[in-house]
Design an enzyme around this catalytic site. Sequence first.
Site: not given
Length: 604
Positions: A2, A27, A74, A100-101, A479, A483, A486, A502, A599
Amino acid sequence: MCGIIACVGTDDAVDTVLTGLNNLEYRGYDSAGIAVQNGRELVVRKQAGQVSELTGSFVESLPESTTGIGHTRWSTHGPPTDDNAHPHTSRSGDVAVVHNGVISNYGPLREELEELGYEFTSDTDTEVIPHLVDRYLDEGLDADVAFRRAIERLEGSYAIAMMIEGENLIRAARQGSPLVVGLHDDAHYLASDVPAFLEFTDRVIYLEDGDLVTVDADSLSITDLDGEPVERELDTVDWNPEETGKGGYDHYMLKEIESQPEALANTIRGRIDPEEPAVILEEFPAGSFEGITDVHLVACGTSYHAALYGARLLDEAGLRVRTTRASEYTSIVPDPEHTLVVAVTQSGETADTLGALRAARETGARTLALTNVVGSTAAREADDALYIRAGPEIGVAATKTFSSQVATLTLLVERIRQDAETATEREDLAAFLRALDVLPDQIEEVIRISRAQALSSAYEGRESYFFIGHRLLHPVALEGALKFKEITYEHAEGFASGELKHGPLALVTPGTPVFALFDGVHDEKTRTNATEARARGAEIIAIAASERDVDAFADELLMIPDTHPDLSGLLSNVQLQLVSYYTARLLERPIDKPRNLAKSVTVE
Ligand code: AGP
């Protein structure tokens, strides 16, 4: 998570709030809203969807105003609907709040307010706040006291900005979620993050937990919960507003990938002397890490992969090292006196990482925040901060900050190993630093020569995508896969090269693309395992500096320049970033704002 923005004293509050929301949309982007007032009426507009949809008559009908608040969401409590979008208002409509929170005690507060006759129109935790303020105003308290009283009742985390009809001022509070004040000659701003108002001012005050703020056009007061004045330092931000724009690119992600040469040059500028050879970290002069025998790294997502990179180097230098996903951190620190806990976090605001950092602090261990954001919560709460200096990153997918985190970690590792008695010295320091020095140019070369776009078309539509690497290339493989999933929404997994046989090899079918990373020195395991995968039909895309090394088994080659093996991962990673980017583009994904993500993840 947010984004909130508030302004007072601006010529056009609607425009200022919308600018702030656009700059903050990374955000959160499932709903958005705005409230403005001109000292007489307070008007709210909000809806599910992105900030870019707050257009036309929806906002044009808002009154001319100098004071406003805005929010991009968000979701935590309740789905992204018009009703759940912020700002939330009191029953009279006189009080408007953005938050926000997470208010953890919103359940009992809601029950209490419902018993008093308050009706709730949303599923959010936030809605208790305007109702609480309204309740205390109704009891005859003045607005400052009513706001303080409401804030006192809240548990959990919050950055809150509030307007009351008839007042050209903003009240705000911070506890556990970021909030920064921007100061201009005749206006003030409040936001979750500096880019929100960077085009209006670079003078900022980072608020601390427990701070309450009241701002109008000309004055600013910060107090604690008891109303006692609090002093906070004024800072100047050295980010350039142009860095927060797309600069002609279709996506922030591509802009940020291509700005890596510059970002990395900033990261290392003044910090290395290949001739001496020496690593110069102003923040940590010689002797700073004397007595350190153990290093714990905590981080999430991409930052965790950067942390794994640093950890491998520390491990090879003979230090005891532990790397933990911050959400899984157990604060068992056997020897706190000799332990350094490094929180790796681009934003410095990730709730899981802050939780681990705080737990580590309680053990008495020394803490260090390795972050991109000056004045972020991690930077302020840790004993020391080391900045990666990558410049603002807006795309939700972390790209340039990974490179700068890894480069900064390599420097930190060198400083630690020079001080720590149990560590070995790097024998090839001069060669390593010379390679680091030219790395920005080599990244530029990778971007210039990359065939990632063509390759993405060739491999589009496969069922799964695998990424493998050994030693320092293992975190880069992880990574690469993160990416890829995502931003493309395709299935991708990263593995240590030796792990393929394995279990994951069972998933390899004819045509499965396997991206295999090579550093030119530690390649045997990757070569063998790639060959085994190929024997089961996989198509191998080698990322390597030389055709010779991979010709026998690779179907495709993405070239990288020759470098020190400890830095090769930074070059391969750029190729992988480009593969993800171009695949996502072919699939027409919303690259900068992938679904369900944000983000900065400021909730646990
Ligand atoms: C990566 O592309 C992500 N957006 C995510 O994994 C991110 O790295 C993670 O949330 C940690 O963020 P931080 O570095 O700001 O703490």
